[in-house]
Design a protein around this motif. Structure first.
Motif, PDB file in Angstrom:
ATOM      1  N   GLY A  74     -38.515  -7.837  54.072  1.00 33.11           N
ATOM      2  CA  GLY A  74     -37.976  -7.873  55.424  1.00 33.11           C
ATOM      3  C   GLY A  74     -36.460  -7.943  55.386  1.00 33.11           C
ATOM      4  N   ALA A  75     -35.857  -7.594  56.516  1.00 33.64           N
ATOM      5  CA  ALA A  75     -34.395  -7.629  56.612  1.00 33.64           C
ATOM      6  C   ALA A  75     -33.877  -9.043  56.376  1.00 33.64           C
ATOM      7  N   LEU A  79     -30.913  -9.952  53.851  1.00 33.96           N
ATOM      8  CA  LEU A  79     -29.709 -10.693  54.254  1.00 33.96           C
ATOM      9  C   LEU A  79     -29.459 -11.864  53.299  1.00 33.96           C
ATOM     10  N   TRP A 100     -27.673 -14.229  65.766  1.00 37.61           N
ATOM     11  CA  TRP A 100     -29.085 -14.445  65.427  1.00 37.61           C
ATOM     12  C   TRP A 100     -29.199 -15.780  64.684  1.00 37.61           C
ATOM     13  N   ASN A 144     -23.915  -7.622  63.898  1.00 34.00           N
ATOM     14  CA  ASN A 144     -25.304  -7.282  64.240  1.00 34.00           C
ATOM     15  C   ASN A 144     -25.301  -6.436  65.512  1.00 34.00           C
ATOM     16  N   ASN A 148     -29.208  -9.147  68.585  1.00 33.00           N
ATOM     17  CA  ASN A 148     -30.127 -10.192  68.998  1.00 33.00           C
ATOM     18  C   ASN A 148     -29.299 -11.475  69.027  1.00 33.00           C
ATOM     19  N   ASP A 176     -26.015  -6.006  60.000  1.00 36.06           N
ATOM     20  CA  ASP A 176     -27.460  -6.071  60.258  1.00 36.06           C
ATOM     21  C   ASP A 176     -27.800  -5.050  61.350  1.00 36.06           C
ATOM     22  N   ILE A 178     -30.977  -3.826  62.097  1.00 37.64           N
ATOM     23  CA  ILE A 178     -32.435  -3.793  62.207  1.00 37.64           C
ATOM     24  C   ILE A 178     -32.913  -3.209  63.556  1.00 37.64           C
ATOM     25  N   LYS A 210     -38.711  -3.560  63.251  1.00 40.70           N
ATOM     26  CA  LYS A 210     -38.564  -3.299  64.685  1.00 40.70           C
ATOM     27  C   LYS A 210     -38.756  -1.817  64.999  1.00 40.70           C
ATOM     28  N   ARG A 218     -43.470  -6.634  56.051  1.00 40.28           N
ATOM     29  CA  ARG A 218     -42.335  -7.222  55.328  1.00 40.28           C
ATOM     30  C   ARG A 218     -41.604  -6.166  54.497  1.00 40.28           C
ATOM     31  N   MET A 219     -40.828  -5.367  55.158  1.00 36.37           N
ATOM     32  CA  MET A 219     -40.031  -4.371  54.455  1.00 36.37           C
ATOM     33  C   MET A 219     -38.628  -4.302  55.057  1.00 36.37           C
TER      34      MET A 219
HETATM   35  N1  PLP Z   1     -32.092  -9.460  61.905  1.00 36.12           N
HETATM   36  C1  PLP Z   1     -32.228  -9.699  63.205  1.00 36.12           C
HETATM   37  C2  PLP Z   1     -31.042  -9.615  64.085  1.00 36.12           C
HETATM   38  C3  PLP Z   1     -33.490 -10.031  63.756  1.00 36.12           C
HETATM   39  O1  PLP Z   1     -33.611 -10.267  65.059  1.00 36.12           O
HETATM   40  C4  PLP Z   1     -34.586 -10.104  62.885  1.00 36.12           C
HETATM   41  C5  PLP Z   1     -35.935 -10.488  63.398  1.00 36.12           C
HETATM   42  O2  PLP Z   1     -36.084 -11.036  64.457  1.00 36.12           O
HETATM   43  C6  PLP Z   1     -34.402  -9.849  61.538  1.00 36.12           C
HETATM   44  C7  PLP Z   1     -33.142  -9.530  61.073  1.00 36.12           C
HETATM   45  C8  PLP Z   1     -35.515  -9.987  60.548  1.00 36.12           C
HETATM   46  O3  PLP Z   1     -36.234  -8.837  60.355  1.00 36.12           O
HETATM   47  P1  PLP Z   1     -37.446  -8.806  59.321  1.00 36.12           P
HETATM   48  O4  PLP Z   1     -38.673  -9.149  60.090  1.00 36.12           O
HETATM   49  O5  PLP Z   1     -37.437  -7.397  58.813  1.00 36.12           O
HETATM   50  O6  PLP Z   1     -37.166  -9.800  58.256  1.00 36.12           O
END
Ligand code: PLP
Length: 368
Positions: A74-75, A79, A100, A144, A148, A176, A178, A210, A218-219
């Motif tokens: 996952g991102a 990070l 975030w 970002n 978010n 970021d 995403i 997303k 989880r990628m």
């Molecule tokens: N970055 C931001 C800004 C997010 O809002 C989220 C998930 O809510 C993520 C990263 C995490 O993404 P992942 O589910 O791929 O880990």
């Protein structure tokens, strides 16, 4: 409350409410059937990193080699690996606020110090405001976009300003992206694509959670200069190894996707965004900036707080607001405090239109 039978309208959801596209699901099943169930290279299979490189070229006008790409859980994991690879104890990390929730925690886990920069009206960070926070210890700027919790999309000028600042001060940008695919005006711009030097200073983070409604797969991935990618891969080698082999095969299908599932999701989100904005314009106590991306709106509750005259005994005003809204109107929102702004709440519109209409009706009545 739901277990007790309350009908809650849930505006707190952080993931798309769509199904993962069928072609991706089919590929997932065939990966298992074909016994693709073993360890892979730590940073991801060459085929997957090749598909990511092609995606970055196609969508972001960025040239990366597979050796400059690391695939993680996952991102969020990308990070964290990026921060572990770059932050030394005591290093400062500039984070535009609202942010975030996870960023400051990850920075602190690496021994770094989060330094918040206000973005003001419109939620767009400005390089000249950031400049004032730069010290000898500034190592990273995190951006970002689409954002978010605010839904803001940074214009090209803001990206260029931040890139120039980072280049001038030899700071690494963690970008970021995403929510790249959930954008309502024009195309997404990657800060790394603003110049050759910007690319050398940037770690671009993205993933499929997303864009393809694949949060459970989880990628995520990072694209960056080879020396950082190599450090990230070594960290990952000794902590989690590669991500699930099955996810990797499915991810190639998602990245090469020729169906229009991503565009369809975006159009649904656009309709919902327009609906939320329309509904909210009829609630005078809330003031919101129209979001240009992601699936969140971050209205200010300042007018309500003034009336409420909340006293000093309340730990967080936005938490108090969210709690009362839940108890009295059965609407769940996320308080703004953990995002760095106690005078806002976050509403996610990753819910059907009927829920938006009903939730907004309840909020209107509650505030009256
Ligand atoms: N970055 C931001 C800004 C997010 O809002 C989220 C998930 O809510 C993520 C990263 C995490 O993404 P992942 O589910 O791929 O880990």
């Amino acid at each position: 409350m739901q277990a007790k039978g309350y009908k809650i309208i849930n505006f707190s959801i952080g993931e798309p409410d769509f199904r993962t596209p069928d072609n991706v699901k089919r590929k997932t099943i065939s990966a298992v059937k074909n016994n693709l169930t073993k360890y892979t290279q730590v940073a991801g299979t060459l085929e997957l990193r090749g598909a990511i490189a092609q995606k970055l070229k196609r969508d972001n006008k960025l040239d990366y080699l597979p050796s400059e790409i690391v695939v993680s859980n996952g991102a969020k994991h990308s990070l964290y690996n990026a921060m572990l690879a770059t932050i030394n104890p005591g290093d400062e990390v500039i984070i535009p606020s609202p942010y975030w929730v996870t960023y400051p925690y990850q920075v602190r886990l690496c021994g770094g110090k989060p330094v918040f920069v206000e973005t003001g009206n419109g939620f767009i960070p400005a390089a000249d405001v950031m400049r004032k926070k730069i010290t000898k210890r500034t190592k990273i700027i995190i951006i970002n976009t689409p954002n978010n919790p605010t839904g803001a999309v940074y214009p090209e000028k803001a990206l260029k300003g931040i890139a120039d600042l980072a280049i001038e001060n030899n700071i690494t940008i963690i970008s970021d992206e995403i929510y790249e695919k959930i954008i309502y005006n024009g195309r997404h711009r990657s800060i790394a694509a603003t110049s050759r030097q910007a690319k050398e200073h940037t770690i671009t983070i993205n993933g499929l959670s997303k864009s393809h409604s694949m949060t459970g797969y989880r990628m995520g991935y990072a694209a960056c200069p080879a020396h950082i990618a190599s450090a990230m891969a070594r960290i990952q080698s000794h902590t989690t190894s590669s991500i699930s082999s099955i996810t990797q095969y499915a991810a190639i299908e998602a990245l090469n996707d020729k169906t229009n599932s991503v565009a369809k999701m975006r159009e649904t989100f656009r309709r919902r965004r327009d609906l939320v904005v329309r509904e909210m314009s009829d609630i005078p106590q809330l003031e919101a900036v129209r979001p240009d991306g992601a699936f969140y709106i971050f209205p200010s509750i300042t007018k309500v707080l003034k009336k409420e005259n909340a006293n000093g005994t309340v730990a967080s005003k936005s938490e108090m607001f969210a709690e009362r809204l839940l108890e009295r109107a059965n609407v769940a929102v996320v308080p703004g405090a953990p995002f760095g702004s106690d005078s806002n709440i976050r509403i996610s519109y990753a819910v059907p239109e009927e829920s938006i209409i009903e939730g907004m009706r309840r909020i209107r009545r509650f505030l009256k």
